[in-house]
Write a protein that holds these residues in place. Sequence first.
Motif, PDB file in Angstrom:
ATOM      1  N   ASN A  11       0.766  -1.197   0.095  1.00  0.00           N
ATOM      2  CA  ASN A  11       0.146   0.043   0.025  1.00  0.00           C
ATOM      3  C   ASN A  11       0.769   1.364  -0.026  1.00  0.00           C
ATOM      4  N   ASP A  12       0.392   2.509  -0.185  1.00  0.00           N
ATOM      5  CA  ASP A  12       1.186   3.631  -0.425  1.00  0.00           C
ATOM      6  C   ASP A  12       1.567   4.070   0.674  1.00  0.00           C
ATOM      7  N   LEU A  13       0.848   4.183   2.059  1.00  0.00           N
ATOM      8  CA  LEU A  13       1.538   4.261   3.396  1.00  0.00           C
ATOM      9  C   LEU A  13       2.707   3.417   3.512  1.00  0.00           C
ATOM     10  N   ALA A  14       2.753   2.357   3.346  1.00  0.00           N
ATOM     11  CA  ALA A  14       3.821   1.647   3.713  1.00  0.00           C
ATOM     12  C   ALA A  14       5.127   2.019   2.807  1.00  0.00           C
ATOM     13  N   GLU A  15       4.854   1.907   1.543  1.00  0.00           N
ATOM     14  CA  GLU A  15       5.770   2.237   0.713  1.00  0.00           C
ATOM     15  C   GLU A  15       6.560   3.664   0.834  1.00  0.00           C
ATOM     16  N   GLY A  16       5.570   4.637   1.460  1.00  0.00           N
ATOM     17  CA  GLY A  16       6.267   5.935   1.798  1.00  0.00           C
ATOM     18  C   GLY A  16       7.107   5.948   2.851  1.00  0.00           C
ATOM     19  N   ILE A  17       6.655   5.134   3.880  1.00  0.00           N
ATOM     20  CA  ILE A  17       7.592   4.802   4.999  1.00  0.00           C
ATOM     21  C   ILE A  17       8.969   4.119   4.841  1.00  0.00           C
ATOM     22  N   ARG A  18       8.658   3.121   4.089  1.00  0.00           N
ATOM     23  CA  ARG A  18      10.147   2.362   3.478  1.00  0.00           C
ATOM     24  C   ARG A  18      10.774   3.122   2.691  1.00  0.00           C
ATOM     25  N   PHE A  19      10.458   3.991   1.913  1.00  0.00           N
ATOM     26  CA  PHE A  19      11.603   5.008   1.170  1.00  0.00           C
ATOM     27  C   PHE A  19      11.950   6.125   2.038  1.00  0.00           C
ATOM     28  N   SER A  20      11.139   6.576   2.819  1.00  0.00           N
ATOM     29  CA  SER A  20      11.573   7.658   4.070  1.00  0.00           C
ATOM     30  C   SER A  20      12.554   7.086   4.741  1.00  0.00           C
ATOM     31  N   TYR A  21      12.356   6.088   5.471  1.00  0.00           N
ATOM     32  CA  TYR A  21      13.195   5.211   6.410  1.00  0.00           C
ATOM     33  C   TYR A  21      14.544   4.895   5.592  1.00  0.00           C
ATOM     34  N   LYS A  22      14.361   4.305   4.489  1.00  0.00           N
ATOM     35  CA  LYS A  22      15.770   3.781   4.022  1.00  0.00           C
ATOM     36  C   LYS A  22      16.635   4.973   3.506  1.00  0.00           C
ATOM     37  N   ASP A  23      15.949   6.225   3.115  1.00  0.00           N
ATOM     38  CA  ASP A  23      16.737   7.406   2.800  1.00  0.00           C
ATOM     39  C   ASP A  23      17.371   7.960   3.902  1.00  0.00           C
ATOM     40  N   LEU A  24      16.588   8.093   5.101  1.00  0.00           N
ATOM     41  CA  LEU A  24      17.253   8.704   6.231  1.00  0.00           C
ATOM     42  C   LEU A  24      18.541   7.957   6.738  1.00  0.00           C
ATOM     43  N   LEU A  25      18.284   6.430   6.580  1.00  0.00           N
ATOM     44  CA  LEU A  25      19.532   5.714   7.039  1.00  0.00           C
ATOM     45  C   LEU A  25      20.486   5.800   6.108  1.00  0.00           C
ATOM     46  N   ASP A  27      21.354   8.551   4.439  1.00  0.00           N
ATOM     47  CA  ASP A  27      21.855   9.859   4.808  1.00  0.00           C
ATOM     48  C   ASP A  27      22.555  10.055   6.163  1.00  0.00           C
ATOM     49  N   GLY A  28      22.698   8.906   6.879  1.00  0.00           N
ATOM     50  CA  GLY A  28      23.551   8.758   7.991  1.00  0.00           C
ATOM     51  C   GLY A  28      22.851   8.808   9.262  1.00  0.00           C
ATOM     52  N   TYR A  29      21.719   9.100   9.177  1.00  0.00           N
ATOM     53  CA  TYR A  29      20.771   8.938  10.473  1.00  0.00           C
ATOM     54  C   TYR A  29      20.962   7.383  11.310  1.00  0.00           C
ATOM     55  N   SER A  30      21.198   7.475  12.494  1.00  0.00           N
ATOM     56  CA  SER A  30      20.929   6.263  13.228  1.00  0.00           C
ATOM     57  C   SER A  30      19.588   5.638  13.054  1.00  0.00           C
TER      58      SER A  30
END
Length: 67
Positions: A11-25, A27-30
């Motif tokens: 679903n769109d919500l999970a896809e958005g969460i996945r992309f955002s989380y992977k991007d943050l990781l 970018d060097g976020y813990s």
Amino acid sequence: MRVWGVTILSNDLAEGIRFSYKDLLGDGYSNEQASERIIQECVDELDAEEMTLFWLSFALIQWKHGS
């Protein structure tokens, strides 16, 4: 919210969460920093049904990434 399958991440919500989380990781976020940011961005905007989907999706995404 668009759904295209029967799995938790189809679903769109999970896809958005996945992309955002992977991007943050990426970018060097813990894990803790990325998680806090995702939660702050999403939780206030969701209704009760989406909230359940958010927590299930986010937990699965973190588990798949070993966090």
